[in-house]
Design a protein around this motif. Structure first.
Motif, mmCIF file in Angstrom:
data_model
loop_
_atom_site.group_PDB
_atom_site.id
_atom_site.type_symbol
_atom_site.label_atom_id
_atom_site.label_comp_id
_atom_site.label_asym_id
_atom_site.label_seq_id
_atom_site.Cartn_x
_atom_site.Cartn_y
_atom_site.Cartn_z
ATOM 1 N N GLY A 77 -99.090 26.996 12.390
ATOM 2 C CA GLY A 77 -97.765 27.591 12.377
ATOM 3 C C GLY A 77 -97.136 27.696 13.752
ATOM 4 O O GLY A 77 -96.004 28.158 13.887
ATOM 5 N N SER A 78 -97.830 27.229 14.777
ATOM 6 C CA SER A 78 -97.279 27.278 16.135
ATOM 7 C C SER A 78 -96.324 26.115 16.350
ATOM 8 O O SER A 78 -96.324 25.131 15.610
ATOM 9 C CB SER A 78 -98.414 27.200 17.160
ATOM 10 N N ALA A 79 -95.499 26.246 17.391
ATOM 11 C CA ALA A 79 -94.547 25.186 17.717
ATOM 12 C C ALA A 79 -95.271 23.880 18.032
ATOM 13 O O ALA A 79 -94.823 22.786 17.660
ATOM 14 C CB ALA A 79 -93.677 25.616 18.892
ATOM 15 N N ALA A 80 -96.416 23.998 18.713
ATOM 16 C CA ALA A 80 -97.183 22.801 19.061
ATOM 17 C C ALA A 80 -97.701 22.101 17.817
ATOM 18 O O ALA A 80 -97.741 20.867 17.736
ATOM 19 C CB ALA A 80 -98.341 23.181 19.980
ATOM 20 N N ALA A 81 -98.093 22.895 16.815
ATOM 21 C CA ALA A 81 -98.610 22.314 15.577
ATOM 22 C C ALA A 81 -97.524 21.557 14.828
ATOM 23 O O ALA A 81 -97.754 20.467 14.299
ATOM 24 C CB ALA A 81 -99.200 23.409 14.696
ATOM 25 N N TRP A 82 -96.316 22.140 14.759
ATOM 26 C CA TRP A 82 -95.217 21.463 14.089
ATOM 27 C C TRP A 82 -94.840 20.179 14.830
ATOM 28 O O TRP A 82 -94.515 19.161 14.213
ATOM 29 C CB TRP A 82 -93.997 22.371 13.985
ATOM 30 N N GLN A 83 -94.890 20.221 16.154
ATOM 31 C CA GLN A 83 -94.580 19.038 16.950
ATOM 32 C C GLN A 83 -95.601 17.929 16.687
ATOM 33 O O GLN A 83 -95.245 16.755 16.551
ATOM 34 C CB GLN A 83 -94.581 19.396 18.439
ATOM 35 N N GLU A 84 -96.873 18.323 16.594
ATOM 36 C CA GLU A 84 -97.919 17.337 16.327
ATOM 37 C C GLU A 84 -97.733 16.704 14.946
ATOM 38 O O GLU A 84 -97.899 15.494 14.782
ATOM 39 C CB GLU A 84 -99.294 17.994 16.416
ATOM 40 N N MET A 85 -97.348 17.515 13.971
ATOM 41 C CA MET A 85 -97.126 16.991 12.630
ATOM 42 C C MET A 85 -95.961 16.008 12.632
ATOM 43 O O MET A 85 -96.040 14.934 12.020
ATOM 44 C CB MET A 85 -96.841 18.124 11.649
ATOM 45 N N GLU A 86 -94.891 16.361 13.321
ATOM 46 C CA GLU A 86 -93.734 15.470 13.379
ATOM 47 C C GLU A 86 -94.098 14.147 14.032
ATOM 48 O O GLU A 86 -93.716 13.069 13.554
ATOM 49 C CB GLU A 86 -92.597 16.139 14.148
ATOM 50 N N GLU A 87 -94.849 14.202 15.114
ATOM 51 C CA GLU A 87 -95.244 12.979 15.806
ATOM 52 C C GLU A 87 -96.131 12.103 14.931
ATOM 53 O O GLU A 87 -96.009 10.870 14.939
ATOM 54 C CB GLU A 87 -95.967 13.331 17.112
ATOM 55 N N GLU A 88 -97.019 12.733 14.169
ATOM 56 C CA GLU A 88 -97.908 11.961 13.289
ATOM 57 C C GLU A 88 -97.113 11.297 12.164
ATOM 58 O O GLU A 88 -97.365 10.150 11.793
ATOM 59 C CB GLU A 88 -98.992 12.866 12.711
ATOM 60 N N LEU A 89 -96.140 12.019 11.635
ATOM 61 C CA LEU A 89 -95.293 11.440 10.591
ATOM 62 C C LEU A 89 -94.460 10.291 11.146
ATOM 63 O O LEU A 89 -94.298 9.249 10.493
ATOM 64 C CB LEU A 89 -94.392 12.511 9.987
ATOM 65 N N ILE A 90 -93.916 10.464 12.335
ATOM 66 C CA ILE A 90 -93.139 9.390 12.960
ATOM 67 C C ILE A 90 -94.014 8.167 13.188
ATOM 68 O O ILE A 90 -93.564 7.021 13.052
ATOM 69 C CB ILE A 90 -92.507 9.873 14.283
ATOM 70 N N SER A 91 -95.285 8.390 13.508
ATOM 71 C CA SER A 91 -96.190 7.270 13.776
ATOM 72 C C SER A 91 -96.447 6.425 12.537
ATOM 73 O O SER A 91 -96.936 5.306 12.638
ATOM 74 C CB SER A 91 -97.522 7.784 14.325
ATOM 75 N N THR A 92 -96.112 6.945 11.352
ATOM 76 C CA THR A 92 -96.249 6.150 10.123
ATOM 77 C C THR A 92 -95.054 5.233 9.913
ATOM 78 O O THR A 92 -94.979 4.538 8.896
ATOM 79 C CB THR A 92 -96.384 7.054 8.887
#
Length: 343
Positions: A77-92
């Motif tokens: 739920g941290s900002a870093a976690a959301w950023q990591e999720m977004e980056e992983e989704l973009i990588s798809t």
């Protein structure tokens, strides 16, 4: 006077009828054995038309699925976690817009952990992919389907796979080879046409592609084919003259009152986001849908969402192998299950 013995018989030292009969029997058995061996070899390598036998979407997208699961399991739920999720989704390769939308939906639902996040993402992906007409529309007699795209996307192989699907559905396709610039294209098409027993009309090297396509249309009418599939030369979407040539080909096919049923853009799934620029330009020649090839390789799959979300072009088929049956109708929920794992 001794009877005359034919020289092959004399050469083999056979001078009695019963010996000759024995040799004939053995030769017949040997020929039968050779035919049996050849039949077994062909039956092992031959792949039935219209049936999938290549890599499944689930196995092709397994790497992406594992990375997403790893990220979601660490989401706090941290900002870093959301950023990591977004980056992983973009990588798809799904694009920034779709990735941000999915992350925002997950944040608003206040879920955490893979088991809670997965169904939320699944629902959002299904929503994005819903509402598109993915049917192959075949109107007119013959129906006209034109395949377009840049070099190396697999257009010629896709023509053969589509012909195979149509044959399995009881249709009578005819292939028009309008790629008159690449000598190997005609050779490749002829191999496929012979294998599938589908008639092929092509032109000489350097001939006007629109004229070749029109000749193929006339031949389809004369032979009673109900679907004409036209293979076009690969071209850079940045070349104005080549794109104009393609537009001319589509116009010529429709000049006698015929209507081109489908203009399918064949895209290599491994090109990812760079394929969007291609799709935008090809859309100007009346593209009605997309065939996404090479999903059995290093493709990440998310480009499906980018194509539909940003360009509103439906993905109608996906290629998951090199065989004639490895062209599958695209199914949104099945794709989401392959990307995220079955519900």
């Amino acid at each position: 006077m001794a009877p005359v013995v034919p020289w092959p018989v004399a050469f083999m030292g056979i001078d009695r009828p019963e010996s000759m009969a024995s040799v004939v029997v053995w030769l017949a058995l040997l020929a039968l054995l050779v035919l049996l061996v050849r039949w077994r070899r062909r039956s092992r390598t031959r792949k039935p038309p219209g049936r999938p036998h290549g890599t499944t979407l689930g196995s092709a997208l397994s790497g992406v699925r594992e990375r997403l699961e790893s990220v979601w399991s660490r989401t706090s739920g941290s900002a870093a976690a959301w950023q990591e999720m977004e980056e992983e989704l973009i990588s798809t390769d799904m694009g920034v817009r779709a990735a941000r939308r999915i992350v925002e939906v997950v944040r608003e639902t206040a879920v955490a952990g893979a088991d809670e996040i997965r169904p939320v993402v699944r629902a959002e992906l299904n929503r994005i992919l819903a509402g598109y007409d993915r049917d192959l529309h075949l109107t007119g007699t013959p129906s006209i389907v034109v395949l377009v795209g840049v070099n190396g996307t697999g257009k010629t192989t896709t023509v053969a796979k589509l012909a195979s699907r149509l044959l399995a559905a009881g249709r009578q396709p005819l292939i028009g080879g309008a790629d008159t610039f690449r000598p190997a294209a005609d050779t490749q098409l002829r191999v496929w046409a012979d294998r599938l027993a589908v008639p092929l009309v092509s032109g000489t090297r350097g001939a006007d592609p629109a004229s070749v396509a029109y000749d193929a249309l006339q031949a389809a009418r004369a032979r009673g084919a109900d679907v004409l599939i036209v293979d076009t030369a690969g071209r850079l979407h940045t070349s104005h003259n080549l794109m104009e040539e393609l537009a001319k080909l589509v116009r010529v096919l429709g000049r006698d009152g015929d209507r081109v049923s489908e203009v399918l853009l064949v895209m290599d799934a491994t090109t990812g986001q760079s394929g969007l620029a291609q799709a935008r330009r090809f859309a100007e020649v009346g593209v009605t849908g997309v065939v996404l090839t090479k999903l059995d390789g290093t493709a990440k799959g998310g480009v499906v969402l980018a194509i539909e979300d940003e360009l509103s072009l439906p993905v109608k088929f996906v290629g998951v192998g090199e065989g004639s049956g490895d062209l599958l109708p695209f199914d949104g929920p099945a794709f989401v299950d392959a990307l995220l794992g079955a519900a």
